[in-house]
Every structure is written in C-alpha cells, then in structure tokens.
Design a protein around this motif. Structure first.
Motif: not given
Length: 163
Positions: A3-12, A60-65
């Motif tokens: 799982i690719i973690k590309r999390l939302v910025y805390p500012s959002k 191909k991938e799983i991205i966690q936002g």
C-alpha cells in the motif's frame, strides 16, 4: 500487499477528514471514470471539495489518501452518517474503461485482497463490507453491481479464506 501511503496534508484535514474515526465497516465504490489510483488520489488532494476516501485501487497499485483513524466524505449520508463517519472507503478505479475491461477486473481483484486484509486485521466478517448504495441510494459501485454484488463478496471471502 503493498500500500502506497500518499496522505492528504494535515492542512486539509478540516475539509477532507475533519473527524477522528473508529471504523466499523468498509464502504465500496467505483470511481465512475477511467483514471488510475494515482490520478484519483492527486485529484482528491488538489481540490477543496468535501469528497474523500481512504484508498484508491487500480490494476497495479493501492494508494492510501486518508489515515484510517480519520473520517472521509464518501457515502453521501451526511455529517453523522455511518458511511461517512465509520466507514473505511475504497474506490475501485477504471469502472468506465470499457475497452480494457481486464484493468477493471484486476483493480476489483486487488480491492478484494485489500478488503480481505482489512477484515482479517480487525477480526471482521464479510457482513462488514457494504456498498455506497446502502447509505445514499446512489447506484454505486455501479460496475461491480452490474457484474454482481454477491460475486464480488465471494471473491473477498475467497481471499479472506486464503489468509
């Protein structure tokens, strides 16, 4: 499963995931477009719409936002709705990609593996897997429903049994 973690910025957080959450269910969606998981995540993060989800899954991938301890705006059931406030939301990509149906089928298989892992981690059974339609009446996950909801639940159950 990677799982690719590309999390939302805390500012959002105030827009995308303002509330702490203790998940009680999984909410399944189809994206209703032909974009990849990476494109879906980038679009979600780049706008200020109150629309969000935890995972986007493609062939191909799983991205966690969004972190799993934060809510998402996914189910259309309001600020106090169980889908929005208690659901781990999963978007299955490529649901409008008719010429390459195999990409959607592979994305759906990857989502089934992810869901099985989430169920196992939490000691949940298949009854915890719900669809967007259960909360707002919207015909979503549209392609998965067209192909058979029970068929998809069976794929998840088979993955869960293999774990």
């Amino acid at each position: 499963m990677n799982i690719i973690k590309r999390l939302v910025y805390p500012s959002k957080y105030s827009i995308k995931c303002p509330y702490l959450m203790n998940p009680t269910r999984i909410v399944v969606h189809n994206t209703a477009n032909s974009a990849s998981a990476s494109s879906e995540r980038n679009y979600m993060i780049s706008n200020n719409n109150k629309v969000s989800y935890h995972f986007a899954v493609d062939d191909k991938e799983i991205i966690q936002g969004i972190p799993l301890n934060r809510n998402t705006w996914n189910a259309g059931d309001g600020v106090l709705g169980k889908g929005n406030r208690e659901g781990i939301s999963i978007e299955i990509c490529y649901s409008k990609l008719d010429k390459d149906l195999h990409k959607f089928i592979k994305a759906e298989q990857n989502a089934a593996k992810l869901i099985a892992e989430l169920l196992k981690e939490r000691n949940w059974d298949i009854s915890k897997v719900t669809k967007h339609q259960d909360y707002s009446g919207k015909y979503c996950p549209h392609r998965t429903l067209d192909m058979g909801w029970q068929r998809f639940l069976d794929i998840i159950s088979n993955e869960l049994n293999q774990l």
